[in-house]
Design an enzyme around this catalytic site. Structure first.
Site, PDB file in Angstrom:
ATOM      1  N   GLU A  89       0.854  -1.161  -0.207  1.00 25.47           N
ATOM      2  CA  GLU A  89       0.090   0.027  -0.104  1.00 25.47           C
ATOM      3  C   GLU A  89       0.729   1.228  -0.072  1.00 25.47           C
ATOM      4  OE1 GLU A  89      -1.664  -1.412   3.979  1.00 25.47           O
ATOM      5  OE2 GLU A  89      -1.686   0.784   4.355  1.00 25.47           O
ATOM      6  N   CYS A 340      -0.120   2.719   8.489  1.00 22.31           N
ATOM      7  CA  CYS A 340       0.888   1.713   7.986  1.00 22.31           C
ATOM      8  C   CYS A 340       0.544   0.217   7.760  1.00 22.31           C
ATOM      9  CB  CYS A 340       2.215   1.620   8.675  1.00 22.31           C
ATOM     10  SG  CYS A 340       3.145   3.140   8.719  1.00 22.31           S
TER      11      CYS A 340
HETATM   12  N1  SAH Z   1      10.098   0.792   9.335  1.00 20.19           N
HETATM   13  C1  SAH Z   1      10.329   2.166   9.179  1.00 20.19           C
HETATM   14  C2  SAH Z   1       9.310   2.977   8.307  1.00 20.19           C
HETATM   15  C3  SAH Z   1       7.881   2.750   8.369  1.00 20.19           C
HETATM   16  S1  SAH Z   1       6.705   3.452   9.680  1.00 20.19           S
HETATM   17  C4  SAH Z   1      10.429   2.941  10.388  1.00 20.19           C
HETATM   18  O1  SAH Z   1      10.279   2.197  11.327  1.00 20.19           O
HETATM   19  O2  SAH Z   1      10.389   3.977  10.465  1.00 20.19           O
HETATM   20  C5  SAH Z   1       6.553   5.025   9.367  1.00 20.19           C
HETATM   21  C6  SAH Z   1       6.480   5.488  10.677  1.00 20.19           C
HETATM   22  O3  SAH Z   1       4.974   5.448  11.220  1.00 20.19           O
HETATM   23  C7  SAH Z   1       7.192   4.976  11.872  1.00 20.19           C
HETATM   24  O4  SAH Z   1       7.596   6.090  12.649  1.00 20.19           O
HETATM   25  C8  SAH Z   1       6.248   4.122  12.618  1.00 20.19           C
HETATM   26  O5  SAH Z   1       6.527   3.765  13.840  1.00 20.19           O
HETATM   27  C9  SAH Z   1       4.894   4.772  12.798  1.00 20.19           C
HETATM   28  N2  SAH Z   1       3.851   4.031  12.688  1.00 20.19           N
HETATM   29  C10 SAH Z   1       3.358   2.930  12.383  1.00 20.19           C
HETATM   30  N3  SAH Z   1       2.182   2.527  12.930  1.00 20.19           N
HETATM   31  C11 SAH Z   1       1.694   3.501  13.548  1.00 20.19           C
HETATM   32  C12 SAH Z   1       0.531   3.737  13.935  1.00 20.19           C
HETATM   33  N4  SAH Z   1      -0.338   2.601  14.333  1.00 20.19           N
HETATM   34  N5  SAH Z   1      -0.022   4.981  14.359  1.00 20.19           N
HETATM   35  C13 SAH Z   1       1.173   5.966  14.360  1.00 20.19           C
HETATM   36  N6  SAH Z   1       2.333   5.669  13.973  1.00 20.19           N
HETATM   37  C14 SAH Z   1       2.624   4.468  13.471  1.00 20.19           C
END
Ligand code: SAH
Length: 351
Positions: A89, A340
Site C-alpha cells: 500500500e 501503515c
Molecule cells: N520501518 C520504518 C518506516 C515505516 S513506518 C520505521 O520504523 O521508521 C513510518 C512511521 O509510522 C514510523 O515512525 C512508525 O513507527 C509509525 N507508525 C507505524 N504504525 C503506526 C500507528 N499505528 N500509529 C502511528 N504511527 C505509526
C-alpha cells in the site's frame, strides 16, 4: 518470476538492449516510457515485435492499482498488486507545493513493532528497486495534469517518504539502488533532499547510508526515551541502544550536513507524560534534529491507545519549552484506512 525492467538504470538498459541486438536509441525510448509510468505494451515509440521480445523475459508492469481510496481532505490511499500477486500500500498527500508520496519497501515487515499493522503477518519479501520506483512513476502519471512548476515541469509527485510498509534499511541494497534510480538526472530526477527515509534504527546500516553520497532526510522512529521502555513496543531496541542510535544520527549529520528527524508516536500511558518529555529533552537538546509527534492510529489487532489531543498538545508544549524543535503532525486520511499496513491487513482479512 520474470524480470523487472524498472530495476535497470539507463546504462543497464543500454547494455540489455545491445545484448538483444537492438539499436541504442531503443533503450532511451524504453527508459523514457518507463520513467513516464507506462507499461511496456503502452510505449508507442517501440515496435510491436521488439515489445513482444521484451515481454518474453520481463513484466509488462511490475505493479498495478488494485484499489484506490479518496479521503475528504484530498489524501489518497492506494492498494497495489505486485506481479506475483502480493499486495502493498501507499499514500499520496496533497500539499501546497505538490504531492508527497509514501511508498512501501517490503511486503510485510519483520521488525515486530507493537503499534504497527505492517508487521502483523511478518515479512513476506523485499521489494526490488524497480518495484519501489514503479509505485511513484505509476501514481505520478495519474496526476501529471497537476504537475508543479519544478525545473523539469514533469513531476506531480515532488516528495517521497519511505514510510509505508517495511523497514527500508532491512532491504538496504534495493533501497539504495532505488534512491540512485529516482535521483538519476536522466530519469525521474528527484532531489535527494526531497526524499525522507524512515528507519526503526538499524545502526550499522545508518552508518552505511551516510557513506552513499545520497543526502536524503534521515528519520528515526524513536517512540521511547529509555531502552527499557523502547523494547516494550520495538523489539529492535534489544539489538541497538538509544545512545548508539543517536551516535549514528550524529555521524549522519557530520557526513551529509543534513539535520535528522525523529518520529515519536504518542501512546497513552506509555510514552507521553511529563517524565518522558523531560528525558526526551535531555536526550536531544542542542542536537541538529527535529521531532515529529504522531498521534497513534489505533490498530484493532493491538491493545495500545492513542493519547488525547489535550495530552498531545501538552507534550508538544513541554518539548518546545525545553528547547526542542518539534511539531505535532496533523492527522490526514483518517477516514480511509489509518496507519501503515492497516489497509492491506483489512483487505486481506475481507478476502
Ligand atoms: N520501518 C520504518 C518506516 C515505516 S513506518 C520505521 O520504523 O521508521 C513510518 C512511521 O509510522 C514510523 O515512525 C512508525 O513507527 C509509525 N507508525 C507505524 N504504525 C503506526 C500507528 N499505528 N500509529 C502511528 N504511527 C505509526
Amino acid at each position: 518470476m520474470i524480470g523487472i525492467l524498472q530495476d535497470f538504470s539507463k546504462a543497464e538498459l543500454e547494455n540489455l538492449i545491445a545484448e538483444m541486438g537492438e539499436k541504442k536509441f531503443r533503450a532511451a525510448q524504453l527508459f523514457e516510457g518507463l520513467t513516464q509510468g507506462k507499461k511496456v505494451s503502452e510505449i508507442t515509440s517501440l515496435s510491436k515485435s521488439f515489445k513482444e521480445r521484451l515481454l518474453e523475459g520481463y513484466e509488462d508492469a511490475p505493479i498495478t492499482i488494485e484499489q484506490e481510496y479518496h479521503s475528504k481532505d484530498g489524501t489518497k490511499k492506494y492498494l497495489f498488486r505486485l506481479a506475483d500477486g502480493h499486495l502493498i500500500e501507499g499514500v499520496l498527500m496533497k500539499y501546497k507545493y505538490g504531492y508527497t508520496q509514501c511508498v512501501s519497501t517490503q511486503v510485510g515487515c519483520r521488525m515486530g513493532c507493537k503499534f504497527c499493522a505492517s508487521t502483523l503477518g511478518g515479512l513476506i519479501r523485499n521489494l526490488s528497486a524497480g518495484e519501489i520506483l514503479a509505485q511513484i512513476t505509476l501514481v505520478n502519471a495519474l496526476h501529471k495534469e497537476e504537475k508543479s512548476g519544478d525545473s523539469k515541469g514533469a513531476r506531480a509527485v515532488t516528495n517521497v517518504v519511505l514510510m509505508g510498509s517495511g523497514e527500508p534499511l532491512d532491504n538496504y541494497d534495493n533501497v539504495v539502488k532505488f534512491l540512485r534510480l529516482i535521483t538519476a538526472e536522466e530519469g525521474f530526477g528527484m532531489s535527494a533532499r526531497n526524499i525522507s527515509l524512515s528507519t526503526c534504527g538499524i545502526v550499522p546500516k545508518m552508518y552505511a547510508l551516510a557513506e552513499e553520497n545520497l543526502p536524503v532526510n534521515l528519520t528515526v522512529s524513536l517512540h521511547a526515551t529509555t531502552d527499557e521502555e523502547r523494547v516494550r513496543t520495538m523489539p529492535i531496541a534489544k539489538a541497538y541502544k538509544i545512545a548508539d542510535v543517536l551516535k549514528a544520527c550524529e555521524n549522519y549529520f557530520a557526513k551529509t550536513g543534513r539535520r535528522y528527524y525523529f518520529e515519536y508516536t504518542l501512546i497513552d500511558g506509555e510514552n507521553c507524560d511529563e517524565e518522558h518529555a523531560k528525558r526526551l529533552i535531555d536526550l536531544l537538546k542542542g542536537k541538529p534534529c527535529h521531532v515529529n509527534l504522531i498521534r497513534l492510529n489505533e490498530v484493532k489487532e493491538r491493545s495500545l491507545s492513542a493519547a488525547t489531543d489535550k495530552k498531545a498538545y501538552r507534550f508538544l508544549g513541554m518539548l518546545e519549552k525545553g528547547g526542542l524543535s518539534a511539531t505535532l503532525r496533523r492527522q490526514i486520511g483518517v477516514d480511509i484506512g489509518g496507519a501503515c499496513g492497516q489497509l492491506r491487513a483489512d483487505y486481506l482479512q475481507e478476502k
